[in-house]
Design a protein around this motif. Structure first.
Motif, mmCIF file in Angstrom:
data_model
loop_
_atom_site.group_PDB
_atom_site.id
_atom_site.type_symbol
_atom_site.label_atom_id
_atom_site.label_comp_id
_atom_site.label_asym_id
_atom_site.label_seq_id
_atom_site.Cartn_x
_atom_site.Cartn_y
_atom_site.Cartn_z
ATOM 1 N N ILE A 1 0.851 -1.191 0.000
ATOM 2 C CA ILE A 1 0.000 0.000 0.000
ATOM 3 C C ILE A 1 0.884 1.237 0.000
ATOM 4 N N LYS A 2 0.480 2.245 -0.724
ATOM 5 C CA LYS A 2 1.118 3.560 -0.702
ATOM 6 C C LYS A 2 0.039 4.572 -0.340
ATOM 7 N N LEU A 3 0.321 5.396 0.653
ATOM 8 C CA LEU A 3 -0.716 6.282 1.188
ATOM 9 C C LEU A 3 -0.747 7.614 0.433
ATOM 10 N N ASN A 4 -0.931 7.525 -0.877
ATOM 11 C CA ASN A 4 -0.951 8.728 -1.703
ATOM 12 C C ASN A 4 -2.371 9.224 -1.926
ATOM 13 N N THR A 5 -2.488 10.523 -2.122
ATOM 14 C CA THR A 5 -3.768 11.143 -2.450
ATOM 15 C C THR A 5 -3.844 11.346 -3.962
ATOM 16 N N LEU A 6 -4.963 11.835 -4.411
ATOM 17 C CA LEU A 6 -5.092 12.150 -5.840
ATOM 18 C C LEU A 6 -4.011 13.132 -6.285
ATOM 19 N N GLU A 7 -3.648 14.064 -5.405
ATOM 20 C CA GLU A 7 -2.643 15.070 -5.760
ATOM 21 C C GLU A 7 -1.215 14.532 -5.683
ATOM 22 N N SER A 8 -0.974 13.593 -4.771
ATOM 23 C CA SER A 8 0.412 13.141 -4.558
ATOM 24 C C SER A 8 0.738 11.812 -5.234
ATOM 25 N N GLU A 9 -0.246 11.134 -5.821
ATOM 26 C CA GLU A 9 0.002 9.838 -6.456
ATOM 27 C C GLU A 9 1.012 9.971 -7.587
ATOM 28 N N THR A 10 1.857 8.954 -7.730
ATOM 29 C CA THR A 10 2.897 8.988 -8.772
ATOM 30 C C THR A 10 2.790 7.778 -9.689
ATOM 31 N N LEU A 11 3.348 7.913 -10.871
ATOM 32 C CA LEU A 11 3.386 6.808 -11.828
ATOM 33 C C LEU A 11 4.160 5.628 -11.248
ATOM 34 N N GLU A 12 5.258 5.934 -10.566
ATOM 35 C CA GLU A 12 6.096 4.865 -10.000
ATOM 36 C C GLU A 12 5.319 4.053 -8.958
ATOM 37 N N ASP A 13 4.618 4.745 -8.059
ATOM 38 C CA ASP A 13 3.875 4.032 -7.029
ATOM 39 C C ASP A 13 2.690 3.267 -7.609
ATOM 40 N N MET A 14 2.002 3.886 -8.580
ATOM 41 C CA MET A 14 0.886 3.190 -9.231
ATOM 42 C C MET A 14 1.374 1.890 -9.871
ATOM 43 N N ASN B 1 -7.977 -14.672 -3.808
ATOM 44 C CA ASN B 1 -7.275 -13.401 -3.931
ATOM 45 C C ASN B 1 -7.669 -12.486 -2.774
ATOM 46 N N MET B 2 -6.676 -12.103 -1.973
ATOM 47 C CA MET B 2 -6.955 -11.234 -0.837
ATOM 48 C C MET B 2 -7.148 -9.811 -1.361
ATOM 49 N N SER B 3 -8.394 -9.416 -1.420
ATOM 50 C CA SER B 3 -8.747 -8.114 -1.961
ATOM 51 C C SER B 3 -9.017 -7.133 -0.818
ATOM 52 N N SER B 4 -9.875 -6.151 -1.067
ATOM 53 C CA SER B 4 -10.241 -5.190 -0.039
ATOM 54 C C SER B 4 -11.493 -4.449 -0.470
ATOM 55 N N GLU B 5 -12.343 -4.178 0.511
ATOM 56 C CA GLU B 5 -13.526 -3.377 0.224
ATOM 57 C C GLU B 5 -13.135 -1.951 -0.162
ATOM 58 N N ALA B 6 -11.873 -1.595 0.098
ATOM 59 C CA ALA B 6 -11.361 -0.301 -0.360
ATOM 60 C C ALA B 6 -11.382 -0.220 -1.888
ATOM 61 N N GLY B 7 -11.399 -1.384 -2.540
ATOM 62 C CA GLY B 7 -11.479 -1.432 -3.991
ATOM 63 C C GLY B 7 -12.893 -1.548 -4.520
ATOM 64 N N ARG C 1 -6.421 1.348 -3.832
ATOM 65 C CA ARG C 1 -7.836 1.160 -4.185
ATOM 66 C C ARG C 1 -7.977 0.705 -5.637
ATOM 67 N N CYS C 2 -7.246 1.354 -6.528
ATOM 68 C CA CYS C 2 -7.333 0.981 -7.948
ATOM 69 C C CYS C 2 -6.840 -0.445 -8.178
ATOM 70 N N SER C 3 -5.782 -0.829 -7.453
ATOM 71 C CA SER C 3 -5.238 -2.181 -7.627
ATOM 72 C C SER C 3 -6.227 -3.236 -7.138
ATOM 73 N N LYS C 4 -6.947 -2.950 -6.063
ATOM 74 C CA LYS C 4 -7.896 -3.932 -5.538
ATOM 75 C C LYS C 4 -9.143 -4.019 -6.417
ATOM 76 N N ALA C 5 -9.552 -2.902 -7.014
ATOM 77 C CA ALA C 5 -10.651 -2.956 -7.987
ATOM 78 C C ALA C 5 -10.237 -3.816 -9.185
#
Length: 256
Positions: free
Chosen positions: A100-113, A153-159, A176-180
């Motif tokens: 998990i990376k605790l990024n926001t919409l503003e701080s999310e990066t291509l590398e972390d995604m 697959n261990m998912s999350s309701e966050a997705g 969240r995007c990865s779990k979706a």
């Protein structure tokens, strides 16, 4: 969990948190699996010490090096598992490794995604499929079940796109995007592998008091023990009617 007879199980990300507890509770069963394969990135490192302690007491536990983002590591892990199984196939694969990376919409990066997607989605895509097919082909059980051959697959309701679980606590966009995406992969696996006798399911373990769960907030309400006991009560009851579903640790069907 009394009627849950699994000959072989593999848990990824098994050196801590939910993965480690899954290994422990499988071993506590009155009829433990013949083989429990526990994967982690660095079996010789300090973070794998609890796993190594289990191996010293349980000869049916095998620690396997696995880096979920490295295809060569995945191939080597599969070969090691196949060697131990001696042609019998793998009954239950629990894809638990995740980041998990605790990024926001503003701080999310291509590398972390990219890193989070590679670990949480691409890792579970192809790993150990031939061994699961072999287990299904060698089984005389009808229908689909976690005792025969299954991908969990261990998912999350966050997705969950409908629920967007605990958004107020943290955005964690890449997670969240990865779990979706993992939920969609689970559905695709159910359609692609159901005919081979393999059950595919996505499980939300709850908001658990692990390093990952607590990184969002210290408010995580669920103990690791309770989450895993719930999951291990849900898995034996799953059948072909649940193939491709998204369920919670309590067995409730969750919205995509």
């Amino acid at each position: 969990m009394a009627g849950f007879n699994v000959r072989s199980v593999l848990v990824t990300g098994a050196n801590r948190g939910i993965g480690l507890e899954l290994v422990k509770q499988f071993l506590e069963k009155s009829n433990p699996p013949e083989w429990v394969f526990a994967t982690c990135r660095d079996p010789e490192g300090q973070r794998a010490q609890q796993l190594k302690n289990l191996v010293s007491r349980h000869p049916n536990v095998v620690i396997v090096a696995l880096e979920a983002t490295d295809p060569a590591s995945i191939r080597a892990a599969a070969a090691r598992v196949e060697e131990h199984l001696k042609g019998s196939g793998l009954n239950l694969l629990i894809n638990n490794a995740g980041v998990i990376k605790l990024n926001t919409l503003e701080s999310e990066t291509l590398e972390d995604m990219s890193l989070v997607y590679a670990t949480n989605v691409t890792g579970p895509l192809l790993a150990f499929l031939p061994l699961l097919k072999k287990a299904a082909q060698g089984s005389n059980q009808k229908g689909l079940s976690c005792s025969k051959a299954a991908i969990v697959n261990m998912s999350s309701e966050a997705g969950s796109i409908q629920n967007v679980f605990i958004w107020h606590v943290g955005q964690a966009i890449s997670y969240r995007c990865s779990k979706a995406a993992l939920n969609m992969l689970t559905k695709c696996q159910s359609l692609g592998y159901g005919g081979d006798g393999i059950l595919s399911i996505a499980v939300h373990p709850g908001w658990v008091q692990t390093d990952m769960g607590s990184s969002l907030s210290p408010e995580a309400p669920l103990t690791v023990d309770a989450s895993v006991r719930g999951i291990l009560n849900v898995l034996p009851a799953l059948s072909e009617k649940d193939n491709g579903a998204f369920v919670s640790w309590e067995g409730k069907v969750l919205p995509w």
